[in-house]
Design an enzyme around this catalytic site. Sequence first.
Site, mmCIF file in Angstrom:
data_model
loop_
_atom_site.group_PDB
_atom_site.id
_atom_site.type_symbol
_atom_site.label_atom_id
_atom_site.label_comp_id
_atom_site.label_asym_id
_atom_site.label_seq_id
_atom_site.Cartn_x
_atom_site.Cartn_y
_atom_site.Cartn_z
ATOM 1 N N ARG A 50 0.847 -1.196 0.000
ATOM 2 C CA ARG A 50 0.000 0.000 0.000
ATOM 3 C C ARG A 50 0.881 1.244 0.000
ATOM 4 N NH1 ARG A 50 -4.101 -2.085 4.793
ATOM 5 N NH2 ARG A 50 -4.982 -3.857 3.648
ATOM 6 N N ASP A 52 2.224 4.954 -0.205
ATOM 7 C CA ASP A 52 1.602 6.202 0.242
ATOM 8 C C ASP A 52 1.394 7.172 -0.918
ATOM 9 O OD1 ASP A 52 1.910 5.146 2.788
ATOM 10 O OD2 ASP A 52 3.806 6.191 3.132
ATOM 11 N N TYR A 110 12.705 -1.474 -1.783
ATOM 12 C CA TYR A 110 12.414 -0.057 -2.010
ATOM 13 C C TYR A 110 13.713 0.683 -2.287
ATOM 14 C CZ TYR A 110 7.609 -0.362 -0.171
ATOM 15 O OH TYR A 110 6.286 -0.668 0.026
ATOM 16 N N ARG A 197 10.587 5.846 4.731
ATOM 17 C CA ARG A 197 10.811 7.299 4.710
ATOM 18 C C ARG A 197 11.369 7.799 6.045
ATOM 19 N NH1 ARG A 197 5.153 9.409 2.843
ATOM 20 N NH2 ARG A 197 6.136 11.435 3.239
#
Length: 244
Positions: A50, A52, A110, A197
Site C-alpha cells: 500500500r 503512500d 524499495y 521514509r
Amino acid sequence: MNYKLIIQYDGTRYDGWQRQGNTENTIQGRIEEVLSRMVQAPVEVQGAGRTDAGVHALGQVASVFLDTDASEDEICRYLNQYLPEDIGVAEVRQAADRFHARLNASGKVYRYRIGTGAYKNVFERKYYYPLGKELDVAGMRAAAAILAGEHDFKSFCSNKRMKKSTVRRLQRIDIREKAGEIEITYEGDGFLYNMVRILTGTLIEVGQGKRSPDSMKEILVGRNRKLAGYTAPARGLVLAEVKY
C-alpha cells in the site's frame, strides 16, 4: 481465473495505492475501474504493498480474479489503453487460484534517491529528494549496519495505533554514491507505515552530523516514534520489486 499483474506508476498526483472512501484518486481504484468496465462486473484488485500518496512503483504486483475469455496480452493491452498515462501494466500472467499478491509476498525492495549536489535536475524533480547538501556517507553506512537485521521498528512507524507486531527483518540497506546523488536500497520481509521514509530521514540526519551512528541502538530499544528522525518526502521513494 486468477491473474498476476506487474504495475508501474508515477504516484505524484495520486492519494496512494489503496482505494479509499474519501477519494477516487488512487492507483487501485483506477485499475479496478478499467477492469470492471472490461468484464462488465465489479472487480477487486489486491496489491502487494500500500504505497503512500506521492510514492512511485517500478514493480508493484497485484492479483485479481477475472471472468473473461480475453488472453493475457489482450488484458494487458486493454489496461494500458484505458489507464492514465502515469499508470502502466508491464505484464499480465495467469496465476494459481490461491495466489495472493500481498499474502504470498516474501519481501519487498524499495529505493530512495537523495539529491546532494547544487545542480537542480528539472526533469527528475518528481523522483528524487533535492536535499542539496553533501552527506557523510560513511556515517550513514555505519548507522545502516546497525539497523539491518531483525528488530522491533516501532520507532520507525507513523501509525500510533499499531496493534500488530512491529518486528521486521531488513536483509540489507545499501547506500550508493553517484554524481550529486545518493541512492539507498532497502530490502526486507515487510515494512511498517512510513518506515522507509523515516529510516531515510534518520539516516540523512546521521549524514548531516545531527545524530551518531550508535544512536540507532537507542532508537530501536526506545520503541518511540519521537526518537527517530523526520519522515523524508514521498517523491524520492519507489517500490522497486516484490519478492515471492
